[in-house]
Design a protein around this motif. Structure first.
Motif, PDB file in Angstrom:
ATOM      1  N   TYR A  27      35.694  31.781  32.274  1.00 33.03           N
ATOM      2  CA  TYR A  27      36.132  32.624  33.495  1.00 33.03           C
ATOM      3  C   TYR A  27      35.341  32.240  34.873  1.00 33.03           C
ATOM      4  O   TYR A  27      36.270  31.810  35.818  1.00 33.03           O
ATOM      5  CB  TYR A  27      36.220  33.969  33.257  1.00 33.03           C
ATOM      6  CG  TYR A  27      36.859  34.945  34.211  1.00 33.03           C
ATOM      7  CD1 TYR A  27      38.147  35.084  34.361  1.00 33.03           C
ATOM      8  CD2 TYR A  27      35.878  35.455  35.009  1.00 33.03           C
ATOM      9  CE1 TYR A  27      38.705  35.891  35.536  1.00 33.03           C
ATOM     10  CE2 TYR A  27      36.381  36.380  36.164  1.00 33.03           C
ATOM     11  CZ  TYR A  27      37.537  36.628  36.278  1.00 33.03           C
ATOM     12  OH  TYR A  27      38.000  37.621  37.271  1.00 33.03           O
ATOM     13  N   LEU A  36      37.658  34.884  46.420  1.00 33.77           N
ATOM     14  CA  LEU A  36      37.493  35.949  45.761  1.00 33.77           C
ATOM     15  C   LEU A  36      38.644  36.817  46.225  1.00 33.77           C
ATOM     16  O   LEU A  36      39.540  36.423  47.150  1.00 33.77           O
ATOM     17  CB  LEU A  36      36.239  36.456  45.847  1.00 33.77           C
ATOM     18  CG  LEU A  36      35.270  36.131  44.803  1.00 33.77           C
ATOM     19  CD1 LEU A  36      33.947  36.770  45.093  1.00 33.77           C
ATOM     20  CD2 LEU A  36      35.665  36.785  43.566  1.00 33.77           C
ATOM     21  N   GLY A 173      28.074  39.408  35.595  1.00 37.60           N
ATOM     22  CA  GLY A 173      28.970  40.346  36.182  1.00 37.60           C
ATOM     23  C   GLY A 173      28.342  41.433  37.208  1.00 37.60           C
ATOM     24  O   GLY A 173      28.694  42.171  37.769  1.00 37.60           O
TER      25      GLY A 173
ATOM     26  N   ARG B 180      42.927  36.681  46.589  1.00 34.96           N
ATOM     27  CA  ARG B 180      42.847  35.993  45.344  1.00 34.96           C
ATOM     28  C   ARG B 180      43.965  36.614  44.705  1.00 34.96           C
ATOM     29  O   ARG B 180      44.031  37.840  44.198  1.00 34.96           O
ATOM     30  CB  ARG B 180      41.592  36.425  44.825  1.00 34.96           C
ATOM     31  CG  ARG B 180      41.618  35.867  43.359  1.00 34.96           C
ATOM     32  CD  ARG B 180      40.093  36.254  43.091  1.00 34.96           C
ATOM     33  NE  ARG B 180      39.742  35.991  41.543  1.00 34.96           N
ATOM     34  CZ  ARG B 180      38.509  36.104  40.988  1.00 34.96           C
ATOM     35  NH1 ARG B 180      37.431  36.279  41.772  1.00 34.96           N
ATOM     36  NH2 ARG B 180      38.450  35.789  39.883  1.00 34.96           N
ATOM     37  N   SER B 182      46.073  36.046  41.695  1.00 34.59           N
ATOM     38  CA  SER B 182      46.151  36.332  40.258  1.00 34.59           C
ATOM     39  C   SER B 182      45.030  37.244  39.809  1.00 34.59           C
ATOM     40  O   SER B 182      45.418  37.508  38.769  1.00 34.59           O
ATOM     41  CB  SER B 182      46.366  35.003  39.553  1.00 34.59           C
ATOM     42  OG  SER B 182      45.128  34.458  39.866  1.00 34.59           O
ATOM     43  N   ARG B 183      44.325  37.919  40.589  1.00 31.29           N
ATOM     44  CA  ARG B 183      43.429  38.687  40.296  1.00 31.29           C
ATOM     45  C   ARG B 183      43.797  39.969  39.472  1.00 31.29           C
ATOM     46  O   ARG B 183      43.342  40.443  38.723  1.00 31.29           O
ATOM     47  CB  ARG B 183      42.347  38.986  41.056  1.00 31.29           C
ATOM     48  CG  ARG B 183      41.114  39.775  40.701  1.00 31.29           C
ATOM     49  CD  ARG B 183      39.983  39.856  41.784  1.00 31.29           C
ATOM     50  NE  ARG B 183      39.037  40.823  41.446  1.00 31.29           N
ATOM     51  CZ  ARG B 183      38.041  40.869  40.655  1.00 31.29           C
ATOM     52  NH1 ARG B 183      37.742  39.464  40.314  1.00 31.29           N
ATOM     53  NH2 ARG B 183      37.165  41.815  40.512  1.00 31.29           N
ATOM     54  N   LEU B 186      44.222  40.439  35.907  1.00 32.64           N
ATOM     55  CA  LEU B 186      43.269  40.346  34.984  1.00 32.64           C
ATOM     56  C   LEU B 186      42.389  41.746  35.273  1.00 32.64           C
ATOM     57  O   LEU B 186      41.830  42.223  34.287  1.00 32.64           O
ATOM     58  CB  LEU B 186      42.150  39.156  35.051  1.00 32.64           C
ATOM     59  CG  LEU B 186      42.717  37.856  34.871  1.00 32.64           C
ATOM     60  CD1 LEU B 186      41.773  36.956  35.337  1.00 32.64           C
ATOM     61  CD2 LEU B 186      42.571  37.749  33.309  1.00 32.64           C
ATOM     62  N   VAL B 202      26.334  46.794  38.458  1.00 35.31           N
ATOM     63  CA  VAL B 202      27.146  45.937  37.588  1.00 35.31           C
ATOM     64  C   VAL B 202      28.727  45.912  37.918  1.00 35.31           C
ATOM     65  O   VAL B 202      29.328  46.883  38.115  1.00 35.31           O
ATOM     66  CB  VAL B 202      27.125  45.989  36.070  1.00 35.31           C
ATOM     67  CG1 VAL B 202      28.077  45.035  35.233  1.00 35.31           C
ATOM     68  CG2 VAL B 202      25.642  45.918  35.606  1.00 35.31           C
ATOM     69  N   ASP B 203      29.184  44.917  38.224  1.00 37.67           N
ATOM     70  CA  ASP B 203      30.642  44.573  38.463  1.00 37.67           C
ATOM     71  C   ASP B 203      31.416  44.773  37.295  1.00 37.67           C
ATOM     72  O   ASP B 203      32.056  44.032  36.810  1.00 37.67           O
ATOM     73  CB  ASP B 203      30.780  43.211  39.158  1.00 37.67           C
ATOM     74  CG  ASP B 203      32.281  43.012  39.602  1.00 37.67           C
ATOM     75  OD1 ASP B 203      33.054  44.124  39.881  1.00 37.67           O
ATOM     76  OD2 ASP B 203      32.871  42.049  39.843  1.00 37.67           O
ATOM     77  N   VAL B 204      31.712  46.156  37.420  1.00 40.34           N
ATOM     78  CA  VAL B 204      32.561  46.426  36.029  1.00 40.34           C
ATOM     79  C   VAL B 204      33.419  47.786  36.220  1.00 40.34           C
ATOM     80  O   VAL B 204      33.133  48.467  36.909  1.00 40.34           O
ATOM     81  CB  VAL B 204      31.542  46.872  34.622  1.00 40.34           C
ATOM     82  CG1 VAL B 204      30.417  47.741  35.364  1.00 40.34           C
ATOM     83  CG2 VAL B 204      32.172  47.125  33.448  1.00 40.34           C
ATOM     84  N   PHE B 222      35.230  43.787  32.905  1.00 36.82           N
ATOM     85  CA  PHE B 222      34.078  43.028  33.087  1.00 36.82           C
ATOM     86  C   PHE B 222      34.312  41.636  34.152  1.00 36.82           C
ATOM     87  O   PHE B 222      34.055  40.812  33.680  1.00 36.82           O
ATOM     88  CB  PHE B 222      33.253  42.722  31.868  1.00 36.82           C
ATOM     89  CG  PHE B 222      31.896  42.512  31.903  1.00 36.82           C
ATOM     90  CD1 PHE B 222      30.999  43.161  32.204  1.00 36.82           C
ATOM     91  CD2 PHE B 222      31.540  41.226  31.398  1.00 36.82           C
ATOM     92  CE1 PHE B 222      29.637  42.902  32.486  1.00 36.82           C
ATOM     93  CE2 PHE B 222      30.060  40.821  31.549  1.00 36.82           C
ATOM     94  CZ  PHE B 222      29.469  41.927  32.007  1.00 36.82           C
ATOM     95  N   SER B 223      34.839  42.060  35.190  1.00 39.84           N
ATOM     96  CA  SER B 223      35.427  41.267  35.911  1.00 39.84           C
ATOM     97  C   SER B 223      35.941  40.131  35.112  1.00 39.84           C
ATOM     98  O   SER B 223      35.373  38.944  35.271  1.00 39.84           O
ATOM     99  CB  SER B 223      34.814  40.742  37.355  1.00 39.84           C
ATOM    100  OG  SER B 223      33.610  40.438  36.900  1.00 39.84           O
ATOM    101  N   GLY B 224      37.034  40.060  34.596  1.00 42.90           N
ATOM    102  CA  GLY B 224      37.563  38.865  33.816  1.00 42.90           C
ATOM    103  C   GLY B 224      37.733  39.250  32.416  1.00 42.90           C
ATOM    104  O   GLY B 224      39.030  39.397  32.004  1.00 42.90           O
ATOM    105  N   CYS B 225      36.805  39.529  31.708  1.00 42.16           N
ATOM    106  CA  CYS B 225      36.899  39.983  30.505  1.00 42.16           C
ATOM    107  C   CYS B 225      37.463  41.396  30.288  1.00 42.16           C
ATOM    108  O   CYS B 225      37.068  42.352  30.984  1.00 42.16           O
ATOM    109  CB  CYS B 225      35.712  40.069  29.665  1.00 42.16           C
ATOM    110  SG  CYS B 225      35.056  38.475  29.353  1.00 42.16           S
TER     111      CYS B 225
END
Lengths: 228, 249
Positions: A27, A36, A173, B180, B182-183, B186, B202-204, B222-225
């Protein structure tokens, strides 16, 4: 019996961690180089100063940067290099004078910090392992402290620990910081070692070169003409 | 060989040659400049003074006052006012560092770049060669310096057009500008996003969502997951998340 049961859980946990790491890595690598979120007004910016010619190039770029957007700016130079930060300070002071802001605000707009150098010229390889680890730890500390959204570097080895740490922070992250790498004007036919690393490992979001010969050789790079 | 009027002023004036080795040392260049061969060629060209910035080198040139009609030679190790020396020089002989090269070119002074062949990874010569091809400077080695001085035609040098850093700045700006798109696919709607809080960095994102069947899920992005956990107590989770947000902001 119980031991094997725990081992089963362990395997599942390990599998989960590994697959999450792989997904996350894919990713991050996919999004590197892509813009971003809709961008905020201010971008905290980390500027890695090299030395001598590198610093001169970088400061020329900073001079034309959209300064009210790339704010605050953190300048980092190698610990053995006193001239670079001094030059950056002079530049920031002159920017303030142009804008007519009092001296009070300079601390808010620009920060200056030195970093351990991973390898001095002529240092032996065995001691350089130790100093490299030290440099990475120091880079980690500085990156956690600043957490910049944009990293601009053009330099010699000093920028490698920073970019490495930035990539790790991206993967776990903590902070997504875009890395911009500008290859030095002195590189006409071949990339420098740091440039090659950042290019080959896809660490840099955008990669700029100053000679068309290089762009032909490394197609993902952007040719931007001479800075100096 | 015809001398161009552009760089050459009348002979009565002092014609200084300034040699710089940069921030380290370059003994081969200092030795070469100090050799009688090079001095003779410089004298023939009408230069009267030779000033050498020798850095940390061990090879010390021989001083000379130049009263007997020969070249006056002086040297120093380092100086903060190198730019002043460059400005008053009529020829500059420099190492191949990009800082010195571009400083000289911006002053519009004729320049001979001498490549340091002792350096291991000698990429610096690339820059000097490409600029020599474009006729902005002359390129030499310590061994061939006297030949270069003899044969160089200062009139053939072209002024260097200063480069522009604006294209990079524009590209950087643009790459940061585009949204962005298509973000949103997700990242789930966030009850709590910690991206910019100073405490928890943490970017979560956390969210509690109800599925179609009526079951509740705790979503952790988890930005992405995105991890969805089935939960029986959605209200408790929402309360906890609000509490967490309150603490951390």
């Amino acid at each position: 019996m119980e031991g094997s049961q725990y081992r089963g859980y362990g395997m599942i946990l390990l599998g989960a961690v590994v697959s999450i790491t792989i997904i996350r890595l894919a990713y991050v690598l996919y999004w590197i180089g892509r813009p971003l979120r809709p961008m905020p007004k201010h971008l905290s910016t980390l500027i890695v100063l090299g030395s001598g010619g590198h610093t001169a190039e970088m400061l020329r770029l900073v001079n034309v940067l959209q300064k009210d957007r790339f704010v605050p700016r953190f300048y980092i130079a190698a610990g053995t290099d006193n001239m670079s930060l001094q030059k950056a300070r002079v530049l920031e002071d002159s920017l303030l004078e142009n804008k007519g802001i009092g001296n009070k605000d300079i601390e808010k707009l620009a920060y200056f910090e030195q970093i351990y150098r991973s390898r001095e010229v002529g240092q032996s390889y065995i001691t350089s392992i130790y100093t490299t680890i030290l440099a990475i730890v120091h880079a980690l500390w500085l990156m956690l402290k600043f957490r910049p959204e944009v990293i601009i570097c053009n330099g010699p080895g000093t920028c490698i620990p920073i970019c490495l740490v930035a990539f790790i922070l991206k993967v776990i992250g903590v902070r997504w910081s875009s890395i911009f790498y500008i290859e030095s004007i002195a590189r006409v036919r071949r990339l420098s070692l740091s440039g090659l690393l950042l290019y080959k490992l896809h660490l840099a979001d955008q990669f700029y070169v100053q000679w068309p010969q290089l762009q032909r050789k490394y197609p993902r790079a952007h040719y931007v003409g001479c800075v100096m | 060989m015809e001398m161009s009027g552009r760089h050459q002023s009348p002979k009565t004036e002092n014609q200084m040659v300034f040699v710089t080795v940069g921030s380290t040392f370059f003994d081969a260049l200092v030795k070469s400049v100090d050799s009688q061969q090079v001095k003779d060629e410089l004298r023939k060209r009408g230069y009267t003074n030779l000033l050498i910035q020798m850095g940390r080198g061990f090879s010390i040139p021989s001083k000379s006052s130049g009263e007997d009609g020969s070249l006056a030679v002086d040297y120093f190790t380092f100086s903060p006012s190198i730019a002043d020396y460059m400005r008053s020089a009529s020829l500059i002989i420099s190492h191949a560092g990009s800082g010195s090269i571009f400083e000289t070119l911006r002053l519009g002074k004729p320049l001979i770049v001498v490549a340091n062949e002792d350096l291991m990874d000698n990429h610096q010569i690339e820059l000097a060669e490409v600029l020599a091809d474009k006729k902005h400077l002359f390129c030499a080695t310590p061994q061939t310096l006297h030949q270069t001085i003899r044969t160089m035609d200062l009139g053939s040098l072209l002024p260097y057009p200063p480069g522009e850093a604006l294209p990079i700045a524009k590209l950087m700006n643009r790459s940061q500008n585009r949204a962005r798109s298509s973000r949103s696919l997700l990242s789930p709607p966030r009850h709590f996003c910690s991206n910019n809080s100073p405490f928890f960095f943490v970017d979560v994102g956390f969210t509690v969502q109800q599925g179609r069947t009526g079951d509740s899920f705790l979503g952790i992005s988890f930005s992405g997951c995105v991890l969805l956990l089935h939960t029986a107590r959605p209200r408790l989770w929402i309360l906890l998340l609000h509490l967490f947000q309150y603490i951390s902001s």
